[in-house]
Design a protein around this motif. Structure first.
Motif, PDB file in Angstrom:
ATOM      1  N   ASP A 178     -15.562  -2.702   6.898  1.00  0.00           N
ATOM      2  CA  ASP A 178     -16.556  -2.065   6.027  1.00  0.00           C
ATOM      3  C   ASP A 178     -16.674  -0.569   6.295  1.00  0.00           C
ATOM      4  N   GLY A 179     -16.659  -0.191   7.572  1.00  0.00           N
ATOM      5  CA  GLY A 179     -16.763   1.231   7.904  1.00  0.00           C
ATOM      6  C   GLY A 179     -15.586   2.026   7.375  1.00  0.00           C
ATOM      7  N   LEU A 180     -14.381   1.478   7.468  1.00  0.00           N
ATOM      8  CA  LEU A 180     -13.191   2.148   6.949  1.00  0.00           C
ATOM      9  C   LEU A 180     -13.261   2.273   5.435  1.00  0.00           C
ATOM     10  N   LEU A 181     -13.699   1.220   4.779  1.00  0.00           N
ATOM     11  CA  LEU A 181     -13.810   1.253   3.325  1.00  0.00           C
ATOM     12  C   LEU A 181     -14.856   2.273   2.882  1.00  0.00           C
ATOM     13  N   GLN A 182     -15.928   2.408   3.648  1.00  0.00           N
ATOM     14  CA  GLN A 182     -16.938   3.423   3.347  1.00  0.00           C
ATOM     15  C   GLN A 182     -16.358   4.818   3.503  1.00  0.00           C
ATOM     16  N   PHE A 183     -15.538   5.007   4.540  1.00  0.00           N
ATOM     17  CA  PHE A 183     -14.891   6.312   4.732  1.00  0.00           C
ATOM     18  C   PHE A 183     -13.987   6.646   3.552  1.00  0.00           C
ATOM     19  N   ILE A 184     -13.205   5.656   3.093  1.00  0.00           N
ATOM     20  CA  ILE A 184     -12.292   5.893   1.980  1.00  0.00           C
ATOM     21  C   ILE A 184     -13.071   6.300   0.730  1.00  0.00           C
ATOM     22  N   GLN A 185     -14.176   5.612   0.469  1.00  0.00           N
ATOM     23  CA  GLN A 185     -14.994   5.983  -0.688  1.00  0.00           C
ATOM     24  C   GLN A 185     -15.583   7.380  -0.517  1.00  0.00           C
ATOM     25  N   HIS A 186     -15.966   7.707   0.711  1.00  0.00           N
ATOM     26  CA  HIS A 186     -16.488   9.058   0.979  1.00  0.00           C
ATOM     27  C   HIS A 186     -15.405  10.102   0.741  1.00  0.00           C
ATOM     28  N   ALA A 187     -14.158   9.796   1.176  1.00  0.00           N
ATOM     29  CA  ALA A 187     -13.055  10.737   0.974  1.00  0.00           C
ATOM     30  C   ALA A 187     -12.732  10.903  -0.510  1.00  0.00           C
ATOM     31  N   ILE A 188     -12.866   9.809  -1.275  1.00  0.00           N
ATOM     32  CA  ILE A 188     -12.658   9.899  -2.722  1.00  0.00           C
ATOM     33  C   ILE A 188     -13.713  10.794  -3.357  1.00  0.00           C
ATOM     34  N   LYS A 189     -14.981  10.576  -2.997  1.00  0.00           N
ATOM     35  CA  LYS A 189     -16.078  11.382  -3.549  1.00  0.00           C
ATOM     36  C   LYS A 189     -15.973  12.844  -3.126  1.00  0.00           C
ATOM     37  N   SER A 190     -15.381  13.070  -1.956  1.00  0.00           N
ATOM     38  CA  SER A 190     -15.252  14.435  -1.443  1.00  0.00           C
ATOM     39  C   SER A 190     -13.997  15.132  -1.965  1.00  0.00           C
ATOM     40  N   GLY A 191     -13.176  14.433  -2.726  1.00  0.00           N
ATOM     41  CA  GLY A 191     -12.019  15.064  -3.362  1.00  0.00           C
ATOM     42  C   GLY A 191     -10.758  15.083  -2.526  1.00  0.00           C
ATOM     43  N   PHE A 192     -10.667  14.247  -1.482  1.00  0.00           N
ATOM     44  CA  PHE A 192      -9.466  14.225  -0.648  1.00  0.00           C
ATOM     45  C   PHE A 192      -8.544  13.042  -0.954  1.00  0.00           C
ATOM     46  N   ILE A 193      -9.057  12.036  -1.613  1.00  0.00           N
ATOM     47  CA  ILE A 193      -8.254  10.907  -2.078  1.00  0.00           C
ATOM     48  C   ILE A 193      -8.600  10.699  -3.542  1.00  0.00           C
ATOM     49  N   SER A 194      -7.584  10.534  -4.383  1.00  0.00           N
ATOM     50  CA  SER A 194      -7.855  10.318  -5.799  1.00  0.00           C
ATOM     51  C   SER A 194      -8.349   8.891  -6.028  1.00  0.00           C
ATOM     52  N   GLN A 218      -0.661  -4.872  -8.121  1.00  0.00           N
ATOM     53  CA  GLN A 218      -0.170  -3.931  -9.114  1.00  0.00           C
ATOM     54  C   GLN A 218      -0.075  -2.547  -8.477  1.00  0.00           C
ATOM     55  N   VAL A 219       1.108  -1.957  -8.543  1.00  0.00           N
ATOM     56  CA  VAL A 219       1.290  -0.628  -7.958  1.00  0.00           C
ATOM     57  C   VAL A 219       0.451   0.371  -8.756  1.00  0.00           C
ATOM     58  N   PRO A 220      -0.489   1.058  -8.108  1.00  0.00           N
ATOM     59  CA  PRO A 220      -1.362   1.973  -8.853  1.00  0.00           C
ATOM     60  C   PRO A 220      -0.622   3.207  -9.340  1.00  0.00           C
ATOM     61  N   GLU A 221      -1.117   3.750 -10.420  1.00  0.00           N
ATOM     62  CA  GLU A 221      -0.589   5.020 -10.918  1.00  0.00           C
ATOM     63  C   GLU A 221      -1.126   6.157 -10.054  1.00  0.00           C
ATOM     64  N   GLY A 222      -0.535   7.324 -10.223  1.00  0.00           N
ATOM     65  CA  GLY A 222      -1.054   8.498  -9.536  1.00  0.00           C
ATOM     66  C   GLY A 222      -0.449   8.775  -8.177  1.00  0.00           C
ATOM     67  N   ARG A 223       0.514   7.923  -7.740  1.00  0.00           N
ATOM     68  CA  ARG A 223       1.157   8.181  -6.456  1.00  0.00           C
ATOM     69  C   ARG A 223       2.223   9.261  -6.628  1.00  0.00           C
ATOM     70  N   PHE A 224       2.651   9.855  -5.532  1.00  0.00           N
ATOM     71  CA  PHE A 224       3.724  10.841  -5.578  1.00  0.00           C
ATOM     72  C   PHE A 224       5.034  10.163  -5.952  1.00  0.00           C
ATOM     73  N   THR A 225       5.853  10.872  -6.718  1.00  0.00           N
ATOM     74  CA  THR A 225       7.174  10.349  -7.094  1.00  0.00           C
ATOM     75  C   THR A 225       8.242  11.277  -6.519  1.00  0.00           C
ATOM     76  N   LEU A 226       8.266  11.371  -5.211  1.00  0.00           N
ATOM     77  CA  LEU A 226       9.183  12.258  -4.525  1.00  0.00           C
ATOM     78  C   LEU A 226      10.487  11.524  -4.207  1.00  0.00           C
ATOM     79  N   ASN A 227      11.517  12.282  -3.883  1.00  0.00           N
ATOM     80  CA  ASN A 227      12.813  11.703  -3.538  1.00  0.00           C
ATOM     81  C   ASN A 227      12.887  11.517  -2.030  1.00  0.00           C
ATOM     82  N   TRP A 228      12.846  10.255  -1.589  1.00  0.00           N
ATOM     83  CA  TRP A 228      12.856   9.937  -0.174  1.00  0.00           C
ATOM     84  C   TRP A 228      14.166   9.227   0.181  1.00  0.00           C
ATOM     85  N   ASP A 229      15.278   9.956   0.071  1.00  0.00           N
ATOM     86  CA  ASP A 229      16.574   9.347   0.346  1.00  0.00           C
ATOM     87  C   ASP A 229      16.649   8.761   1.744  1.00  0.00           C
TER      88      ASP A 229
END
Length: 236
Positions: A178-194, A218-229
């Motif tokens: 729960d604490g980790l999930l709260q942090f993630i939501q806080h990071a989303i609200k703070s603009g560090f995670i979309s 379901q793989v979410p949209e919005g992830r980076f599409t970089l070339n990771w050879d």
């Protein structure tokens, strides 16, 4: 055994201690039994105490006919092996009934045993993590400490960067995350995670829900599409 929709290898990160809540061990056994029933493979860190030992032994099943692959650095094997291990014990260390359910009483001194599956010994932690990621089709985190948190966060970051698109599930037993999930939501609200990248992580509260989240991921949209050879082995 229950017929599976499609067989998978599931990497489970969890503690080498039991924690103070008996429910942690109970849920680890439930998930292991479900993996065994579905004939899915468990990939894990190779320990045999705490939640690691519980899920590994449960996945192997009472007839030791399950599929479990433990991957452990040589330094940790040396720490967890006793001098008087029986000669016929060759894979992962046996569960030590005398180890009490607390971090303080965990010393990792248990012999090796086939009942915990097959073990691969690697030279370092980086090799361990790469092998676990390469071999797995999904990642699950159960209660644990620094190592568990570091490992699952790396998998989440790899997904965000587009290195892999495998399911990532938090098995939130008794509100442990729960604490980790709260942090993630806080990071989303703070603009560090979309908001979209926040959906990389799925949350389950039962063993059955863990399986469901993996199967329906379901793989979410919005992830980076970089070339990771250099990271293709993880992505595949």
């Amino acid at each position: 055994m229950t017929e599976s929709v499609s067989q998978k290898a599931v990497c489970v990160y969890c503690g080498s201690s039991f924690g103070k809540d008996p429910q942690f061990s109970e849920e680890a056994r439930k998930l292991g039994k479900l993996l065994h029933a579905m004939e899915w493979k468990l990939v894990y860190g190779g320990g045999t105490t705490g939640l690691m030992g519980e899920i590994a032994k449960a996945t192997m099943g009472p007839e030791a006919d399950g599929s479990v692959h433990g991957i452990i650095p040589n330094a940790l094997v040396s720490r967890e092996r006793t001098e008087d291990s029986p000669a016929d014990k060759v894979s992962v260390s046996s569960f030590n009934d005398e180890i009490k359910k607390s971090v303080e009483n965990h010393n990792g001194l248990t012999p090796l045993s086939r009942e915990y599956g097959v073990t691969t010994i690697v030279p370092d932690m980086h090799t361990r993590k790469r092998m676990m990621a390469t071999e797995s089709d999904a990642f699950v985190a159960m209660p644990g400490g620094y190592g568990t948190l570091e490992e699952i966060m790396e998998c989440i970051t790899w997904s965000q960067l587009g290195i892999h698109k495998k399911p990532v599930v938090l098995f939130n037993t008794d509100g442990f995350f729960d604490g980790l999930l709260q942090f993630i939501q806080h990071a989303i609200k703070s603009g560090f995670i979309s908001e979209k990248n926040g959906k990389i992580i799925q949350v389950a509260t039962t063993a059955e829900e863990v399986i469901e989240k993996i199967q329906k991921y379901q793989v979410p949209e919005g992830r980076f599409t970089l070339n990771w050879d250099d990271e293709k082995t993880i992505a595949n």
